[in-house]
Write a protein that holds these residues in place. Structure first.
Motif, short mmCIF file in Angstrom:
data_model
loop_
_atom_site.label_atom_id
_atom_site.label_comp_id
_atom_site.label_asym_id
_atom_site.label_seq_id
_atom_site.Cartn_x
_atom_site.Cartn_y
_atom_site.Cartn_z
N ARG A 198 0.82 -1.22 0.00
CA ARG A 198 0.00 0.00 0.00
C ARG A 198 0.85 1.26 0.00
O ARG A 198 0.35 2.35 -0.30
N ASN A 199 2.12 1.13 0.36
CA ASN A 199 3.04 2.28 0.34
C ASN A 199 3.46 2.53 -1.11
O ASN A 199 4.23 1.78 -1.69
N ARG A 200 2.93 3.59 -1.71
CA ARG A 200 3.17 3.82 -3.14
C ARG A 200 4.63 4.17 -3.45
O ARG A 200 5.05 4.08 -4.59
N HIS A 201 5.38 4.58 -2.43
CA HIS A 201 6.78 4.91 -2.66
C HIS A 201 7.67 3.66 -2.67
O HIS A 201 8.75 3.66 -3.26
N LEU A 202 7.22 2.60 -2.01
CA LEU A 202 8.05 1.39 -1.90
C LEU A 202 7.43 0.16 -2.56
O LEU A 202 8.06 -0.90 -2.59
N SER A 203 6.21 0.30 -3.11
CA SER A 203 5.50 -0.88 -3.62
C SER A 203 6.26 -1.57 -4.75
O SER A 203 6.35 -2.80 -4.80
N LYS A 204 6.83 -0.79 -5.67
CA LYS A 204 7.57 -1.39 -6.78
C LYS A 204 8.82 -2.11 -6.29
O LYS A 204 9.13 -3.23 -6.72
N ALA A 205 9.55 -1.48 -5.37
CA ALA A 205 10.78 -2.09 -4.85
C ALA A 205 10.46 -3.37 -4.08
O ALA A 205 11.20 -4.36 -4.17
N ILE A 206 9.34 -3.39 -3.35
CA ILE A 206 8.95 -4.58 -2.59
C ILE A 206 8.55 -5.71 -3.54
O ILE A 206 8.90 -6.87 -3.33
N ALA A 207 7.81 -5.35 -4.59
CA ALA A 207 7.40 -6.37 -5.56
C ALA A 207 8.59 -6.98 -6.27
O ALA A 207 8.63 -8.19 -6.53
N GLN A 208 9.59 -6.17 -6.59
CA GLN A 208 10.77 -6.68 -7.28
C GLN A 208 11.63 -7.57 -6.39
O GLN A 208 12.36 -8.43 -6.91
N GLN A 209 11.55 -7.42 -5.08
CA GLN A 209 12.35 -8.24 -4.17
C GLN A 209 11.85 -9.69 -4.11
O GLN A 209 12.60 -10.58 -3.72
N LYS A 210 10.58 -9.92 -4.45
CA LYS A 210 9.99 -11.26 -4.42
C LYS A 210 10.17 -11.90 -3.03
O LYS A 210 10.71 -13.00 -2.89
N LEU A 211 9.71 -11.19 -2.01
CA LEU A 211 9.91 -11.63 -0.63
C LEU A 211 9.13 -12.89 -0.31
O LEU A 211 9.61 -13.76 0.43
N TYR A 212 7.92 -13.02 -0.86
CA TYR A 212 7.15 -14.24 -0.58
C TYR A 212 7.82 -15.45 -1.22
O TYR A 212 7.83 -16.53 -0.64
N GLU A 213 8.37 -15.27 -2.42
CA GLU A 213 9.09 -16.38 -3.07
C GLU A 213 10.32 -16.78 -2.27
O GLU A 213 10.65 -17.96 -2.14
N PHE A 214 11.01 -15.78 -1.69
CA PHE A 214 12.16 -16.06 -0.82
C PHE A 214 11.74 -16.89 0.38
O PHE A 214 12.39 -17.87 0.75
N LYS A 215 10.61 -16.51 1.00
CA LYS A 215 10.12 -17.25 2.16
C LYS A 215 9.70 -18.67 1.77
O LYS A 215 10.00 -19.64 2.49
N ARG A 216 9.03 -18.82 0.64
CA ARG A 216 8.59 -20.15 0.19
C ARG A 216 9.77 -21.08 -0.05
O ARG A 216 9.76 -22.24 0.37
N GLN A 217 10.82 -20.56 -0.72
CA GLN A 217 12.00 -21.37 -0.98
C GLN A 217 12.70 -21.76 0.33
O GLN A 217 13.14 -22.91 0.49
N LEU A 218 12.79 -20.82 1.25
CA LEU A 218 13.46 -21.10 2.52
C LEU A 218 12.69 -22.15 3.32
O LEU A 218 13.30 -23.02 3.97
N GLN A 219 11.37 -22.11 3.27
CA GLN A 219 10.56 -23.07 4.01
C GLN A 219 10.78 -24.50 3.55
O GLN A 219 11.00 -25.41 4.35
N TYR A 220 10.72 -24.71 2.23
CA TYR A 220 10.84 -26.10 1.76
C TYR A 220 12.28 -26.61 1.87
O TYR A 220 12.51 -27.81 2.07
N LYS A 221 13.26 -25.72 1.80
CA LYS A 221 14.66 -26.16 1.96
C LYS A 221 14.96 -26.49 3.42
O LYS A 221 15.75 -27.39 3.70
N CYS A 222 14.34 -25.75 4.35
CA CYS A 222 14.50 -26.09 5.77
C CYS A 222 13.88 -27.46 6.05
O CYS A 222 14.45 -28.26 6.80
N GLU A 223 12.71 -27.71 5.48
CA GLU A 223 12.07 -29.01 5.66
C GLU A 223 12.92 -30.13 5.05
O GLU A 223 13.01 -31.23 5.60
N LYS A 224 13.55 -29.83 3.94
CA LYS A 224 14.40 -30.82 3.27
C LYS A 224 15.59 -31.22 4.13
O LYS A 224 15.95 -32.40 4.19
N TYR A 225 16.18 -30.27 4.84
CA TYR A 225 17.36 -30.55 5.66
C TYR A 225 17.02 -30.79 7.13
O TYR A 225 17.93 -30.92 7.95
N GLY A 226 15.74 -30.83 7.47
CA GLY A 226 15.36 -31.08 8.85
C GLY A 226 15.57 -29.91 9.77
O GLY A 226 15.72 -30.09 10.99
N ILE A 227 15.56 -28.70 9.23
CA ILE A 227 15.75 -27.48 10.02
C ILE A 227 14.38 -26.94 10.45
O ILE A 227 13.44 -26.90 9.65
#
Length: 369
Positions: free
Chosen positions: A285-314
């Motif tokens: 909702r922050n119009r000054h940071l919305s584009k930068a946040i979208a480009q960071q792909k933070l949810y994709e980062f979290k999704r990848q970290l979750q399944y890799k932690c499960e893979k290694y038993g973390i």
């Protein structure tokens, strides 16, 4: 553990036309299901079961929509089921209201029956398409789950779930806190920092090229405007193809950077990984940071970290959404309520001066104990 495997398909021109026909049929069946559900909801009816809709679609295929016989019936069945599942999630407030799939904007994809999916040396059998060449050999003598064929703007891909076994490594017993943001993708409590890939020279050059192409195609649309109608010329099609390929390149670079960062994190073998809960919708909702946040792909980062932690038993933990990780002193525990977003150095009354992102990651790591 079931992990997805994605391989590139190399279809012939005849096979590619059949792939496009299958993707278009899946999109039509999805939109038809949504239209039925919305019409039924407006008339005060109950939720339509996907089994009833599939029976209605079968009757429709026999009387009016004969062209549906050109593709596998499993494509329409799964598209109906996907649309019904999306509607269920909307009513359970687990997702936003499902939208109709646009021919221009939606990703072309369709389902293939996992029982009828056959694999041989660098080939895979797709229903009503035939034996299609693959870029690499798929595993044989295993059970496949949810095969999907999709087009990413340049190539066709097959994604399947394959059950794999992993030997759990010995973990270090330490806790790792991760603070994500816009300045840097991720700052870890052990000193690891992953930069923002969008600030690199390659990405800035590609973004500049993208802006120029978008202005170019906009001018061409205005030049070829006939009254209130826009005419799409051959030159417009060429420029839009370049834009599509450039979007694909930018997406692949960002996704690859997330994979490299998450893999480096789990290879340190912490016992627990603690990450802040991301309110992406609120941040956008922050119009000054919305584009930068979208480009960071933070949810994709979290999704990848979750399944890799499960893979290694973390063990993977998420901090409470309102936990003041950046405003809390990692040394004495004092909460600095007047901390601004522009304050990049955290200064406490106890004398601690530390980068605010590092301070937040240390506080997150302490939550695991």
């Amino acid at each position: 553990m079931i992990l997805a495997k994605k391989v590139r398909l190399k279809p012939t021109p005849v096979q590619e036309r059949q792939l496009w026909k299958s993707a278009g049929t899946a999109r039509w069946a999805y939109n038809w299901t949504l239209a039925k559900q919305e019409e039924n909801y407006r008339n005060g009816g109950k939720f339509l079961l996907d089994g009833d809709l599939r029976k209605e679609l079968t009757q429709l295929k026999q009387t009016e929509e004969y062209w549906l016989y050109d593709v596998s019936n499993n494509i329409t069945k799964q598209a109906v089921k996907d649309a019904c599942d999306a509607y269920k999630k909307f009513f359970k407030k687990l997702a936003d209201k499902p939208n109709f799939k646009s021919r221009r904007r939606s990703k072309p994809s369709f389902y293939n029956d996992n029982v009828k999916l056959k694999v041989k040396q660098n080939h895979v059998l797709i229903e009503k398409v035939g034996w299609v060449t693959t870029s690499e050999q798929l595993p044989t003598d295993v059970n496949y789950t949810m095969p999907r064929i999709s087009f990413d703007g340049k190539y066709w891909y097959l994604s399947i779930g394959v059950e794999q076994e992993f030997i759990q490594p010995e973990l270090s017993g330490e806790s790792l806190g991760i603070d994500v943001g816009v300045k840097d993708l991720a700052v870890c409590s052990n000193g690891m920092t992953f930069k923002n890939i969008n600030k690199t020279k390659v990405m800035k050059k590609a973004e500049k090229r993208l802006r120029r192409l978008q202005r170019k195609v906009s001018r061409k649309y205005e030049m070829n405007k006939e009254g209130s109608r826009f005419v799409k010329t051959c030159n417009i099609v060429k420029v839009e193809k370049h834009i599509r390929l450039l979007h694909r390149r930018l997406t692949n670079i960002r996704t690859n950077h997330s994979h490299q960062a998450t893999s480096a994190i789990v290879k340190t073998k912490p016992s627990t990984v603690v990450m802040e809960t991301l309110n992406i919708k609120g941040m956008m909702r922050n119009r000054h940071l919305s584009k930068a946040i979208a480009q960071q792909k933070l949810y994709e980062f979290k999704r990848q970290l979750q399944y890799k932690c499960e893979k290694y038993g973390i063990r993977f933990m998420e901090a409470d959404k309102w936990y003041p990780s950046s405003k809390t002193c990692s040394d004495c525990g004092e909460v600095k309520k007047d901390l601004k977003l522009s304050d990049r150095i955290f200064k406490c009354v106890c004398g601690l001066e530390i980068d605010r992102d590092v301070n937040a990651s240390i506080n997150l790591a302490k939550l695991a104990s």
